[in-house]
Design a protein around this motif. Structure first.
Motif, short mmCIF file in Angstrom:
data_model
loop_
_atom_site.label_atom_id
_atom_site.label_comp_id
_atom_site.label_asym_id
_atom_site.label_seq_id
_atom_site.Cartn_x
_atom_site.Cartn_y
_atom_site.Cartn_z
N TRP A 52 0.82 -1.20 0.00
CA TRP A 52 0.00 0.00 0.00
C TRP A 52 0.86 1.26 0.00
O TRP A 52 0.61 2.19 -0.77
CB TRP A 52 -0.93 0.01 1.21
N ASN A 53 1.86 1.31 0.82
CA ASN A 53 2.79 2.44 0.84
C ASN A 53 3.96 2.11 -0.08
O ASN A 53 4.67 1.15 0.13
CB ASN A 53 3.30 2.71 2.25
N GLY A 54 4.14 2.91 -1.09
CA GLY A 54 5.25 2.69 -2.01
C GLY A 54 4.82 2.01 -3.29
O GLY A 54 5.39 2.26 -4.34
N GLY A 55 3.81 1.16 -3.22
CA GLY A 55 3.27 0.58 -4.44
C GLY A 55 4.07 -0.52 -5.09
O GLY A 55 3.83 -0.87 -6.24
N ASN A 56 5.03 -1.12 -4.37
CA ASN A 56 5.78 -2.25 -4.95
C ASN A 56 4.80 -3.34 -5.39
O ASN A 56 3.87 -3.67 -4.67
CB ASN A 56 6.74 -2.83 -3.91
N GLN A 57 5.04 -3.88 -6.56
CA GLN A 57 4.16 -4.90 -7.13
C GLN A 57 4.89 -6.22 -7.28
O GLN A 57 6.10 -6.26 -7.53
CB GLN A 57 3.65 -4.44 -8.50
N TYR A 58 4.14 -7.29 -7.13
CA TYR A 58 4.69 -8.63 -7.23
C TYR A 58 3.72 -9.50 -8.04
O TYR A 58 2.51 -9.36 -7.91
CB TYR A 58 4.87 -9.24 -5.84
N TYR A 59 4.28 -10.39 -8.86
CA TYR A 59 3.46 -11.25 -9.71
C TYR A 59 4.01 -12.67 -9.73
O TYR A 59 5.21 -12.88 -9.65
CB TYR A 59 3.42 -10.71 -11.15
N SER A 60 3.10 -13.61 -9.89
CA SER A 60 3.54 -14.96 -10.13
C SER A 60 4.00 -15.05 -11.58
O SER A 60 3.59 -14.28 -12.44
CB SER A 60 2.40 -15.95 -9.87
N ASP A 61 4.84 -16.02 -11.86
CA ASP A 61 5.36 -16.18 -13.22
C ASP A 61 4.23 -16.48 -14.21
O ASP A 61 4.32 -16.10 -15.38
CB ASP A 61 6.38 -17.31 -13.25
N SER A 62 3.19 -17.13 -13.76
CA SER A 62 2.12 -17.54 -14.67
C SER A 62 1.28 -16.37 -15.17
O SER A 62 0.59 -16.51 -16.18
CB SER A 62 1.23 -18.57 -13.98
N VAL A 63 1.33 -15.24 -14.47
CA VAL A 63 0.50 -14.11 -14.89
C VAL A 63 1.32 -12.88 -15.27
O VAL A 63 0.77 -11.90 -15.77
CB VAL A 63 -0.52 -13.72 -13.81
N LYS A 64 2.62 -12.96 -15.04
CA LYS A 64 3.48 -11.81 -15.31
C LYS A 64 3.36 -11.40 -16.78
O LYS A 64 3.44 -12.24 -17.67
CB LYS A 64 4.92 -12.15 -14.95
N GLY A 65 3.15 -10.11 -17.01
CA GLY A 65 3.00 -9.62 -18.37
C GLY A 65 1.57 -9.61 -18.86
O GLY A 65 1.25 -8.96 -19.86
N ARG A 66 0.68 -10.32 -18.17
CA ARG A 66 -0.73 -10.34 -18.57
C ARG A 66 -1.62 -9.65 -17.54
O ARG A 66 -2.62 -9.03 -17.89
CB ARG A 66 -1.22 -11.78 -18.73
N PHE A 67 -1.27 -9.79 -16.28
CA PHE A 67 -2.06 -9.21 -15.20
C PHE A 67 -1.35 -7.98 -14.65
O PHE A 67 -0.12 -7.91 -14.65
CB PHE A 67 -2.27 -10.22 -14.07
N SER A 68 -2.15 -7.06 -14.14
CA SER A 68 -1.59 -5.84 -13.56
C SER A 68 -2.37 -5.49 -12.30
O SER A 68 -3.60 -5.39 -12.34
CB SER A 68 -1.67 -4.69 -14.56
N ILE A 69 -1.65 -5.28 -11.21
CA ILE A 69 -2.30 -4.91 -9.95
C ILE A 69 -2.07 -3.44 -9.69
O ILE A 69 -0.99 -2.91 -9.97
CB ILE A 69 -1.77 -5.79 -8.79
N SER A 70 -3.07 -2.78 -9.17
CA SER A 70 -2.97 -1.35 -8.90
C SER A 70 -3.83 -1.00 -7.69
O SER A 70 -4.66 -1.80 -7.26
CB SER A 70 -3.40 -0.53 -10.11
N LYS A 71 -3.64 0.18 -7.18
CA LYS A 71 -4.42 0.61 -6.03
C LYS A 71 -5.04 1.97 -6.30
O LYS A 71 -4.50 2.78 -7.05
CB LYS A 71 -3.53 0.69 -4.78
N ASP A 72 -6.17 2.20 -5.69
CA ASP A 72 -6.84 3.49 -5.73
C ASP A 72 -6.97 3.93 -4.27
O ASP A 72 -7.84 3.44 -3.55
CB ASP A 72 -8.20 3.37 -6.42
#
Length: 125
Positions: A52-72
């Motif tokens: 939440w603070n800083g916005g670092n994002q992490y993805y599994s290899d199976s979704v990397k490049g296809r999924f995107s996580i974001s916050k509002d």
């Protein structure tokens, strides 16, 4: 922390879908939020996470490049944008939250103390 997930549905392969998770928390400091999924007969697995603070994002290899996580921040919502969906993405998707995670633990479902109800995503032609 209470979590309310929404946005699942039935889509065709190649389509896109956005999941949302609204969080109510006493404090958002050090909060980490993640998305997990569980397909029939399989264990729940990590999909994506965001600090939440800083916005670092992490993805599994199976979704990397296809999924995107974001916050509002204003809406206290974390979104998961899923593109190029495949049949193997079919699962119940859960949002989860935890405080004080470090990078090496963000994919560990045992570290998450708070879980929302699942939302079903079905990818099928």
């Amino acid at each position: 922390v209470q979590l309310q997930a929404s946005g699942g549905g039935l889509v065709q392969p190649g389509d896109s879908l956005r999941l949302s998770c609204v969080a109510s928390a006493v404090t958002f400091n050090s909060l980490h939020m993640g998305w997990f999924r569980q397909a029939p007969g399989k264990e729940r697995e990590f999909v994506a996470g965001i600090r939440w603070n800083g916005g670092n994002q992490y993805y599994s290899d199976s979704v990397k490049g296809r999924f995107s996580i974001s916050k509002d921040v204003a809406k206290k919502t974390v979104n998961l944008r899923m593109n190029s969906l495949k049949p193997e993405d079919t699962a119940v998707y859960y949002c989860a939250a935890a405080y004080g995670l470090i990078a090496s633990t963000v994919s560990d479902r045992g570290r998450y103390d708070y879980w929302g109800q699942g939302t079903l995503v079905t990818v099928s032609s």
